[in-house]
Design an enzyme around this catalytic site. Sequence first.
Site, short mmCIF file in Angstrom:
data_model
loop_
_atom_site.label_atom_id
_atom_site.label_comp_id
_atom_site.label_asym_id
_atom_site.label_seq_id
_atom_site.Cartn_x
_atom_site.Cartn_y
_atom_site.Cartn_z
N HIS A 34 -20.28 37.83 23.50
CA HIS A 34 -18.97 37.46 22.91
C HIS A 34 -17.85 37.42 23.95
CE1 HIS A 34 -20.56 37.56 18.92
NE2 HIS A 34 -20.83 38.85 18.94
N ASP A 74 -29.47 36.33 18.83
CA ASP A 74 -28.64 37.35 18.18
C ASP A 74 -28.10 36.75 16.87
OD1 ASP A 74 -26.91 40.03 19.13
OD2 ASP A 74 -25.84 38.75 17.71
N HIS A 120 -25.26 36.99 15.63
CA HIS A 120 -23.89 36.49 15.81
C HIS A 120 -23.88 35.36 16.83
CE1 HIS A 120 -23.52 40.79 14.61
NE2 HIS A 120 -22.59 40.30 13.81
N ASP A 146 -30.20 41.89 15.68
CA ASP A 146 -29.43 42.20 14.47
C ASP A 146 -29.65 41.21 13.34
OD1 ASP A 146 -28.16 40.41 16.14
OD2 ASP A 146 -26.27 41.53 16.25
#
Length: 308
Positions: free
Chosen positions: A125, A162, A164, A245
């Site tokens: 991120h 991931d 996200h 995740d």
Amino acid sequence: MLRLYTHSDCLQHDPGHGHAEQPARLSAVLNALDRDRYAALDRIEAPCATREQLLRVHGARHVARILDHVPEPGGIDRLDEDTVMSTGSAQAALRAAGAVVAAVDAVVNGASQRAFCAVRPPGHHATADRAMGFCLFNNIAVAAAHALAVHGLKRIAIADFDVHHGNGTQAIFEHERRVLFVSSHQLPLYPDTGREDECGLGNIVNRGLSPGAGSHEFRELWDGVLLPRMRAFKPQLVLVSAGFDAHRNDPLADIRLGQEDYAWITERLVELARTHAEGRLVSTLEGGYDLTALAESAAAHVDELMTG
Ligand SMILES: [Zn+2]
């Protein structure tokens, strides 16, 4: 032979009690990799990234913000709503980025064919100028930029599974044709980027998964779209943002993968690297917040990296 890069400094980044991105995540992964069947792993202490390496993708102000403002012991420095620095954070961040850079050196120089970096804080991120979403430096972007600058590679593929979206990695490379970024992630979900129409120069490929999606949808996206795009690109090096995740037990998202799905995608990526990239693959830990699911999924990932 699989190299495992890690460092005890990565346990010293402490975002505070109750924070999802806790030191126990890394302990859980390392404990899982402490079993007998991982005795053959070539374990390497991660070096620190240099400022020069960080500055290939991050602005000078951002690098200084992380490295030159270390909080006093017991103190906490809040960079955004959920991204925090403690006394040990800068050093942990240097080891995390340094691990992936060293792993790239090892696979490009032929010291190892594949490597897994068990590090934190995660990175995908973090943008050029900003820490966000638990990430301080963008570890995988720093490593990709290193491979471009130092090893002269011309085609690097980054696969990000991931749950996200890797907004930071995308933003750093959206004008860089030598890097292909492909990502599956839940939408809607933090950081609310990663729509299909975000394609950079044609080198960014995003596919969203709806809440509740599982193994079938995940495999369909990778087999139908993301892996074919990677194959067409013929990467000389495969980098993996390995977040776990999207596991069904993860508390931060609503995708229903199991550890067998992580074994599956890893096997596919290993095969792709073997076909196009002389086997060269470097994976680094991103998210994964249920400790048991994270440990089992990372172990399944490492199993395939060792034997695949
Ligand atoms: Zn994540």
